[in-house]
Design an enzyme around this catalytic site. Structure first.
Site, short mmCIF file in Angstrom:
data_model
loop_
_atom_site.label_atom_id
_atom_site.label_comp_id
_atom_site.label_asym_id
_atom_site.label_seq_id
_atom_site.Cartn_x
_atom_site.Cartn_y
_atom_site.Cartn_z
N GLY A 1 11.43 1.72 4.29
CA GLY A 1 10.89 0.41 3.96
C GLY A 1 9.51 0.51 3.37
CG ASP B 1 9.50 14.07 6.35
OD1 ASP B 1 9.51 15.11 5.67
OD2 ASP B 1 9.56 12.93 5.85
CB ILE C 1 -0.97 0.03 1.20
CG1 ILE C 1 -0.21 -0.14 2.53
CG2 ILE C 1 -2.05 -1.01 1.04
CD1 ILE C 1 -1.13 -0.03 3.74
N GLY C 2 2.16 1.17 0.12
CA GLY C 2 2.95 2.38 0.11
C GLY C 2 4.36 2.13 0.55
#
Length: 409
Positions: A135, A254, A129-130
């Protein structure tokens, strides 16, 4: 798992709840070293390893010093190292801000189910999914309860070879991410459910709550204009979660649309703590640059020390700008050009913009960090308050426990 060292002599009651503010009593002439009888790796012992379920071996980073077990070389006078050591001590003594601790699993069994789907312990793979900082993220279903979880998969050996600063590798970032997520719980922060780390296996898995979808593009640029009402709702959630992090001595580092997920009911949750940092007491002065360049605060572009909370606030401003205008305010053709524009170019806003929203963006994107609006002021800003009233104050778990103790005396 963790032997209390002489270098940890007291934890002061500070911060939002009394259990997250901390201070070392230090001997300036001597660096205290951990007892060699404990683990080769203070982080891996406590944090468990992430399970990089990818058979192909994605490129991740890790700290050579940590994986080699050469822990005697760690300088525990470093504020970051000291803060993480305090967190480890807190976790082992139950001083965490979550009602239900994350599960720790030290063994991994990989196989296939009757349909040929890959499994990790009780989790059955559904689809990728992403991707996170180091990772990939894979959707799994727990076959015992039927619930879905997002599992971040890491290869420890790969991460240990990728240096992210002179003294740290990507593995140390991942282990710090696990450590941070193990002590926190907030409705606007992605929840860590389980960490699977088999000492004999190269994979490390972070089992996270599954948030149904993203509200931004993956890597193709900023989101389209969401409209003021949606942007206001999302911003309130972001500010609430970030105030909680800062009160618990965590700088996210972030904040950007790709790290903000929306649940089916429309609640925003902050995720990806891969570059987050811990600070001591009220000193949030940091040196290592935060995450994504286009969201980087002006003071960080200069390569000097900066205040992490103010840098997070700037990133919130860039995120809000993206939500309402659909583009980036300072974007150059090269990295250096982007940094130059962040530092030197004025903030340009449409004349027809809501004056309250314009005032908020100007406060968030003030280039002087000392004059930049604080998140506490953002929470009370007229545009943010809108018709919904002030952002509700979140009574976190550790503060609730403290109030319960005080009321029982």
């Amino acid at each position: 798992m963790f032997a209390k060292r002489e270098s940890i002599e007291k934890v002061t009651e500070m911060g939002c709840c009394g259990c997250f503010g901390f201070s070392f009593v230090k001997n300036p002439k001597k660096v205290m070293k951990p007892n060699k009888a404990i683990s080769k790796n203070i982080y891996e012992e406590l944090l468990l390893n992430d399970d990089p379920e990818d058979e192909q071996g994605s490129s991740f980073q890790n700290d050579d010093m940590i994986t080699s077990g050469n822990i005697d070389e760690v300088d525990f006078r470093s504020p970051t190292k000291q803060s993480e050591e305090i967190f480890i001590h807190m976790i082992q003594h139950g001083l965490i801000c979550r009602e239900f601790p994350a599960k720790e699993t030290h063994s991994v069994f990989r196989s296939e189910d009757e349909n040929g789907n890959k499994t990790i312990n009780e989790y059955v793979r559904v689809r990728k999914i992403g991707a996170g900082s180091y990772g990939k993220v894979v959707l799994y279903r727990n076959r015992l309860e039927g619930a879905y979880y997002a599992i971040k998969v890491f290869h420890k050996s790969h991460l240990s070879k990728l240096r992210v600063s002179p003294s740290e590798t990507a593995l140390s970032d991942v282990l710090r991410e696990v450590l941070i997520m193990k002590v926190l719980s907030h409705p606007n922060i992605v929840n860590l459910v389980e960490v699977i780390d088999d000492p004999s296996d190269d994979h490390l898995y972070m089992v996270l709550e599954y948030v149904e979808g993203r509200w931004v593009f993956e890597d193709d640029g900023p989101p389209g204009c969401l409209g003021e009402e949606t942007a206001r709702k999302y911003l309130r959630d972001i500010v609430s979660g970030l105030i909680y992090l800062h009160a618990h001595n965590i700088v996210h580092g972030d904040i950007k649309p790709d790290n903000l997920l929306v649940t089916g009911s429309g609640t925003v949750k902050i995720g990806d703590f891969g570059v987050s940092q811990v600070f001591e007491e009220d000193n949030d002065e940091l040196r290592r640059s935060p995450g994504t360049p286009v969201f980087t605060a002006p003071e960080c572009c200069l390569g000097l020390t900066y205040h992490g909370k103010a840098a997070d606030t700037w990133a919130v401003g860039i995120t809000l700008y993206c939500m309402v205008l659909g583009n980036y305010p300072f974007l150059g053709e090269t990295l250096q050009d982007t940094y130059d524009k962040i530092v030197n170019n004025p903030l340009l806003l449409p004349e027809e913009m809501n004056p309250l929203l314009k005032n908020l963006l100007e406060g968030l994107l003030c280039k002087d960090p000392g004059e930049r609006m604080t998140l506490e002021n953002v929470a009370q800003h007229a545009w943010v308050v809108g018709e919904g009233g002030p952002i509700p104050q979140f009574l976190c778990w550790c503060k609730r426990k403290r109030l319960q103790r005080e009321s029982s005396i």
